[in-house]
Design a protein around this motif. Structure first.
Motif, short mmCIF file in Angstrom:
data_model
loop_
_atom_site.label_atom_id
_atom_site.label_comp_id
_atom_site.label_asym_id
_atom_site.label_seq_id
_atom_site.Cartn_x
_atom_site.Cartn_y
_atom_site.Cartn_z
N ALA A 1 35.56 -9.33 -11.56
CA ALA A 1 35.61 -8.17 -10.68
C ALA A 1 34.21 -7.62 -10.45
O ALA A 1 33.30 -7.77 -11.29
N ILE A 2 34.00 -7.00 -9.31
CA ILE A 2 32.71 -6.40 -8.98
C ILE A 2 32.55 -5.09 -9.73
O ILE A 2 33.42 -4.22 -9.69
N ASP A 3 31.46 -4.96 -10.44
CA ASP A 3 31.16 -3.74 -11.19
C ASP A 3 30.45 -2.76 -10.25
O ASP A 3 29.23 -2.76 -10.15
N TRP A 4 31.23 -1.95 -9.55
CA TRP A 4 30.66 -1.04 -8.57
C TRP A 4 29.75 -0.01 -9.23
O TRP A 4 28.76 0.42 -8.63
N ARG A 5 30.08 0.40 -10.45
CA ARG A 5 29.23 1.37 -11.15
C ARG A 5 27.87 0.78 -11.45
O ARG A 5 26.84 1.46 -11.32
N GLU A 6 27.85 -0.48 -11.86
CA GLU A 6 26.57 -1.14 -12.12
C GLU A 6 25.74 -1.24 -10.85
O GLU A 6 24.52 -1.01 -10.87
N LEU A 7 26.39 -1.57 -9.74
CA LEU A 7 25.67 -1.66 -8.47
C LEU A 7 25.09 -0.30 -8.08
O LEU A 7 23.95 -0.22 -7.59
N TRP A 8 25.86 0.74 -8.27
CA TRP A 8 25.39 2.07 -7.91
C TRP A 8 24.23 2.51 -8.81
O TRP A 8 23.24 3.06 -8.34
N ASP A 9 24.35 2.24 -10.10
CA ASP A 9 23.29 2.62 -11.04
C ASP A 9 22.00 1.84 -10.77
O ASP A 9 20.91 2.32 -11.09
N SER A 10 22.13 0.66 -10.18
CA SER A 10 20.96 -0.19 -9.92
C SER A 10 20.53 -0.14 -8.46
O SER A 10 19.80 -1.02 -8.01
N LYS B 1 15.27 -15.65 -15.56
CA LYS B 1 14.44 -14.92 -16.52
C LYS B 1 14.92 -13.51 -16.82
O LYS B 1 14.64 -12.98 -17.89
N ILE B 2 15.59 -12.86 -15.88
CA ILE B 2 16.02 -11.48 -16.10
C ILE B 2 17.47 -11.33 -15.67
O ILE B 2 18.02 -12.18 -14.94
N TYR B 3 18.09 -10.24 -16.14
CA TYR B 3 19.44 -9.92 -15.70
C TYR B 3 19.38 -8.81 -14.66
O TYR B 3 18.69 -7.80 -14.84
N LEU B 4 20.08 -9.01 -13.56
CA LEU B 4 20.22 -8.01 -12.51
C LEU B 4 21.49 -8.32 -11.73
O LEU B 4 22.01 -9.45 -11.80
N PRO B 5 22.02 -7.36 -11.01
CA PRO B 5 23.18 -7.66 -10.16
C PRO B 5 22.80 -8.69 -9.09
O PRO B 5 22.03 -8.40 -8.18
#
Length: 281
Positions: free
Chosen positions: A24-33, A121-125
């Motif tokens: 599922a898409i983590d909408w909160r993570e997208l908004w925070d980022s 190398k890094i974690y990001l949406p």
């Protein structure tokens, strides 16, 4: 006292575990980022026009040259109808959303392949990587509108009330291109030969979209089938909003549904295959 950490405040720990099936898409993570998306868009714009002679003028020259060629070949020689408008302004009104759509597909589809270091190398949406190509394309679209405003003044075409729905049509175009871009980006990072399909796909898609001809030229019994192409209804609606030609509500409705389905499927396939991007990039 501000600035003093609390001694008994529990530490937050983020654990990332692999999951199977649909993610599922983590909408909160997208908004925070969301600030990260802004900087990715800004970086794409700078990279696109870095060390160029004309800079952002390329956003104008691409549809402008296409307009001149199409006007001479299809307007003057082939005599394709243009719903009573000068062919130059008619075709440019269709080229603006089409150029926005096709450039978005081309940039978004190659984005994961061009940003392998971000994947490994890094974690990001990771949705932000192809989405940033859509954001940078908005700059080009805004610039191309300045040329269209000049054409309207030259041909004496007044501003129509339908222009108020233009932001919704731009958003719909972005949704359709993001859906296709996500699908192609996920395919290309896994199967590298799909990158050679994109130019052929874009070129073929142009001729099944009403860029150089009006939807009214298509027989009525075929218009619903044509509208399955999301750009058919969008381009026709752009002309209605900008030039005041009659609205084809059925075509726009079908194309809207088609655009949203493309976006949903693109999101589904992207999230389904996302877990393997770092391994195959």
């Amino acid at each position: 006292m501000t600035g003093v950490p609390r001694e008994h405040e529990p530490l937050r720990e983020l654990v990332i575990r692999p999951r199977s099936g649909w993610i599922a898409i983590d909408w909160r993570e997208l908004w925070d980022s969301r600030e990260l998306l802004y900087f990715l868009v800004l970086r794409d714009v700078k990279v696109r026009y870095k060390q160029t002679v004309l800079g952002v003028a390329w956003a104008v020259l691409q549809p402008l040259f296409a307009m001149v060629i199409f006007t001479v070949i299809f307007g003057k020689f082939a005599k394709i109808p243009s719903d009573g408008f000068p062919y130059a302004i008619f075709v440019y009104a269709g080229l603006m959303p089409w150029t926005f759509f096709s450039n978005n597909i081309s940039q978004a589809s190659q984005s994961l392949l061009n940003q392998q270091s971000l994947l490994t190398k890094i974690y990001l949406p990771r949705l932000f990587i192809p989405a940033s190509a859509i954001g940078s394309g908005l700059i080009d679209l805004l610039v191309s509108f300045t040329v269209f405003a000049g054409l309207m003044l030259y041909y004496g075409v007044p501003i129509r009330p339908g222009i108020v729905v233009l932001p919704l049509l731009v958003l719909l175009t972005a949704a359709a291109s993001l859906g296709v871009g996500l699908l192609l980006a996920a395919l290309i990072v896994t199967y590298r030969d799909f990158r050679y399909v994109v130019p052929f796909l874009v070129q073929s898609w142009l001729y099944v979209s009403p860029v150089i001809y009006p939807v009214s030229m298509v027989p009525p019994e075929w218009q619903a089938l044509l509208a399955l192409n999301p750009m058919a209804g969008i381009i026709d609606a752009f002309r209605s909003a900008l030039l005041g030609s009659p609205w084809n509500h059925l075509t726009l409705l079908i194309s809207t549904i088609s655009s949203l389905l493309l976006l949903l499927y693109g999101l589904f396939y992207f999230r389904k295959t996302e877990r393997s991007f770092a391994d195959v990039a």
